[in-house]
Design an enzyme around this catalytic site. Sequence first.
Site, PDB file in Angstrom:
ATOM      1  N   CYS A 118       0.820  -1.169  -0.140  1.00 46.45           N
ATOM      2  CA  CYS A 118      -0.003   0.225   0.000  1.00 46.45           C
ATOM      3  C   CYS A 118       0.774   1.381  -0.324  1.00 46.45           C
ATOM      4  O   CYS A 118       0.455   2.438  -0.354  1.00 46.45           O
ATOM      5  CB  CYS A 118      -0.781  -0.480   0.865  1.00 46.45           C
ATOM      6  SG  CYS A 118      -2.078  -1.449   1.344  1.00 46.45           S
ATOM      7  N   HIS A 262      -3.158   7.028   3.043  1.00 46.85           N
ATOM      8  CA  HIS A 262      -3.514   6.282   2.021  1.00 46.85           C
ATOM      9  C   HIS A 262      -5.022   6.122   2.722  1.00 46.85           C
ATOM     10  O   HIS A 262      -5.355   5.901   3.809  1.00 46.85           O
ATOM     11  CB  HIS A 262      -2.887   4.567   1.971  1.00 46.85           C
ATOM     12  CG  HIS A 262      -3.394   3.266   2.599  1.00 46.85           C
ATOM     13  ND1 HIS A 262      -3.734   3.217   1.251  1.00 46.85           N
ATOM     14  CD2 HIS A 262      -3.670   2.236   3.324  1.00 46.85           C
ATOM     15  CE1 HIS A 262      -4.430   1.823   1.169  1.00 46.85           C
ATOM     16  NE2 HIS A 262      -3.469   0.754   2.402  1.00 46.85           N
ATOM     17  N   ASN A 292      -9.745   0.294   0.098  1.00 46.99           N
ATOM     18  CA  ASN A 292      -8.808   0.363   0.075  1.00 46.99           C
ATOM     19  C   ASN A 292      -8.399  -0.125  -1.060  1.00 46.99           C
ATOM     20  O   ASN A 292      -8.245  -1.431  -1.649  1.00 46.99           O
ATOM     21  CB  ASN A 292      -8.323  -0.546   1.861  1.00 46.99           C
ATOM     22  CG  ASN A 292      -6.926  -0.947   1.370  1.00 46.99           C
ATOM     23  OD1 ASN A 292      -5.640  -0.384   0.698  1.00 46.99           O
ATOM     24  ND2 ASN A 292      -6.311  -1.371   2.390  1.00 46.99           N
TER      25      ASN A 292
HETATM   26  O1  UT7 Z   1      -3.319  -1.004   3.601  1.00 49.25           O
HETATM   27  C1  UT7 Z   1      -3.258  -2.296   5.209  1.00 49.25           C
HETATM   28  C2  UT7 Z   1      -4.298  -2.336   5.966  1.00 49.25           C
HETATM   29  N1  UT7 Z   1      -4.673  -2.824   6.119  1.00 49.25           N
HETATM   30  C3  UT7 Z   1      -5.527  -1.923   7.319  1.00 49.25           C
HETATM   31  O2  UT7 Z   1      -4.797  -0.330   7.539  1.00 49.25           O
HETATM   32  C4  UT7 Z   1      -6.924  -2.055   8.673  1.00 49.25           C
HETATM   33  C5  UT7 Z   1      -6.186  -1.852   9.900  1.00 49.25           C
HETATM   34  N2  UT7 Z   1      -6.651  -2.168  11.234  1.00 49.25           N
HETATM   35  C6  UT7 Z   1      -8.442  -2.320  10.793  1.00 49.25           C
HETATM   36  O3  UT7 Z   1      -8.693  -1.065  10.312  1.00 49.25           O
HETATM   37  C7  UT7 Z   1      -9.095  -2.702  12.085  1.00 49.25           C
HETATM   38  O4  UT7 Z   1      -8.428  -3.136  12.973  1.00 49.25           O
HETATM   39  C8  UT7 Z   1     -10.306  -4.306  11.331  1.00 49.25           C
HETATM   40  C9  UT7 Z   1     -11.151  -3.086  10.696  1.00 49.25           C
HETATM   41  C10 UT7 Z   1      -9.749  -4.583   9.722  1.00 49.25           C
HETATM   42  C11 UT7 Z   1     -11.107  -4.200  12.723  1.00 49.25           C
HETATM   43  O5  UT7 Z   1     -11.637  -3.090  12.971  1.00 49.25           O
HETATM   44  P1  UT7 Z   1     -11.549  -3.586  15.014  1.00 49.25           P
HETATM   45  O6  UT7 Z   1     -12.317  -2.810  15.599  1.00 49.25           O
HETATM   46  O7  UT7 Z   1      -9.817  -3.781  15.208  1.00 49.25           O
HETATM   47  O8  UT7 Z   1     -11.916  -5.003  14.814  1.00 49.25           O
HETATM   48  P2  UT7 Z   1     -11.622  -6.604  15.891  1.00 49.25           P
HETATM   49  O9  UT7 Z   1     -10.839  -6.738  14.644  1.00 49.25           O
HETATM   50  O10 UT7 Z   1     -11.011  -6.164  17.172  1.00 49.25           O
HETATM   51  O11 UT7 Z   1     -13.019  -7.046  15.560  1.00 49.25           O
HETATM   52  C12 UT7 Z   1     -14.146  -6.395  16.159  1.00 49.25           C
HETATM   53  C13 UT7 Z   1     -15.225  -8.180  16.666  1.00 49.25           C
HETATM   54  C14 UT7 Z   1     -14.402  -9.289  16.316  1.00 49.25           C
HETATM   55  O12 UT7 Z   1     -15.573 -10.187  17.047  1.00 49.25           O
HETATM   56  P3  UT7 Z   1     -15.407 -10.712  18.603  1.00 49.25           P
HETATM   57  O13 UT7 Z   1     -14.279 -11.534  18.221  1.00 49.25           O
HETATM   58  O14 UT7 Z   1     -15.186  -9.780  19.116  1.00 49.25           O
HETATM   59  O15 UT7 Z   1     -17.155 -11.388  18.600  1.00 49.25           O
HETATM   60  C15 UT7 Z   1     -14.143  -9.652  14.850  1.00 49.25           C
HETATM   61  O16 UT7 Z   1     -15.280 -11.225  14.559  1.00 49.25           O
HETATM   62  O17 UT7 Z   1     -15.936  -7.790  14.479  1.00 49.25           O
HETATM   63  C16 UT7 Z   1     -15.376  -9.622  14.548  1.00 49.25           C
HETATM   64  N3  UT7 Z   1     -15.537  -8.639  12.858  1.00 49.25           N
HETATM   65  C17 UT7 Z   1     -16.828  -8.771  12.153  1.00 49.25           C
HETATM   66  N4  UT7 Z   1     -17.986  -8.521  11.970  1.00 49.25           N
HETATM   67  C18 UT7 Z   1     -18.979  -7.943  11.669  1.00 49.25           C
HETATM   68  C19 UT7 Z   1     -14.133  -8.441  12.077  1.00 49.25           C
HETATM   69  N5  UT7 Z   1     -14.609  -8.645  11.120  1.00 49.25           N
HETATM   70  C20 UT7 Z   1     -15.935  -8.195  10.804  1.00 49.25           C
HETATM   71  C21 UT7 Z   1     -17.172  -7.838   9.838  1.00 49.25           C
HETATM   72  N6  UT7 Z   1     -18.099  -8.305   9.791  1.00 49.25           N
HETATM   73  N7  UT7 Z   1     -16.737  -7.960   8.286  1.00 49.25           N
END
Ligand code: UT7
Length: 335
Positions: A118, A262, A292
């Site tokens: 990225c 980004h 993204n």
């Molecule tokens: O180009 C660079 C690439 N990547 C990035 O910049 C990504 C950087 N990271 C992020 O943007 C965030 O960490 C995410 C958007 C990936 C995740 O957000 P978060 O607030 O850190 O969520 P989390 O991983 O803590 O997940 C929270 C909950 C989990 O459920 P439990 O374990 O709390 O029950 C996940 O299973 O949300 C759940 N979850 C979803 N639920 C519905 C994860 N993805 C999804 C989804 N829909 N798509």
Amino acid sequence: MINSSRNGSISGLGRALPARRVSNDDLSHWVDTSDEWIRSHTGIESRYLAGEGETCSSLAIVASRKAIEQAKVDPSDIGMVICATSTPNYKAFPSTAALIQDGLGLEQAGAYDLSAACSGFTYALEMGRAMIVAGTTDHVLVVGAEILSSIVNWQDRNTCVLFGDGAGAAVLSVSEKREGVQFSYLRAVGSGEKALMIERGGSATALTAEWLEASDDLSSMFISMDGRKVYEFAVRVLVETINHLLEQAGISKDELDHIVPHQANIRIIQAAAKRSGIPLKKFFINLQEYGNTSAATVPIALKDMDDRKLLKKGQKIITIGFGAGLTYGGNYIIW
Ligand code: UT7
């Protein structure tokens, strides 16, 4: 001998997106997710995904053609094509840049792909600038193009909702005025390799017939990400890059007109704005529409800003990329 009166200025911009727009609601029919979760956790509302016949090079060619038209540059004066991508048409070679060179008939151009995930466009812009400053050529076509839908695990809701396909292109042209890409800050933290990767399919982990036959879990062939780790890294390096570039430019936060980060997650941008003490309104945000698109986010953003007449001569702009590698960096531009 470097001729210091030569600057690399952005003379044209272009953008290309696949025809198919996919909303969060559409995605909720494919994986267990919802519009509410995606919007509240990322800010993304829709993305474009490639269909039949839409490839990394085909989008790149459309975006590049528009950029060259706007630049009013004779295609035969373009001396180099740099395509930043993690999703080239072919795994190893030929490069997508060579396909772009051919598709546009750039007869005097060299061509290569640049792999910095990225951060790729910010790296490529600096490579282009350096070639112009060194006198290698007067015009460089710098492209960020991705078909991330081809490497996303469509069964992994943690990642598949985040990405989109698209391409952005910029023509960098020689200018003797003090304008264009002035300098860049490019860094890597390779110890973070596992935070965002495709584990299998490279030369260290080749896809053999034996492995394919023995394995019921193919997820290591697609993107895997430690979202929290990348999130924290992203906020930290956004602030670091802004501070470094401001210091090198010798200007204050108030003198800066735009930051073009980004486009991964609106919460990352909000957190970086807060931590850097720069008003959020100075950060351009369009991730709600495209998701993204990795190396394509920054040139697509610049093109969107240009269309909205937000870019004015003399403005001071910082672009920033961060992503797998882990890599990060930014460019300081005087428009
Ligand atoms: O180009 C660079 C690439 N990547 C990035 O910049 C990504 C950087 N990271 C992020 O943007 C965030 O960490 C995410 C958007 C990936 C995740 O957000 P978060 O607030 O850190 O969520 P989390 O991983 O803590 O997940 C929270 C909950 C989990 O459920 P439990 O374990 O709390 O029950 C996940 O299973 O949300 C759940 N979850 C979803 N639920 C519905 C994860 N993805 C999804 C989804 N829909 N798509």
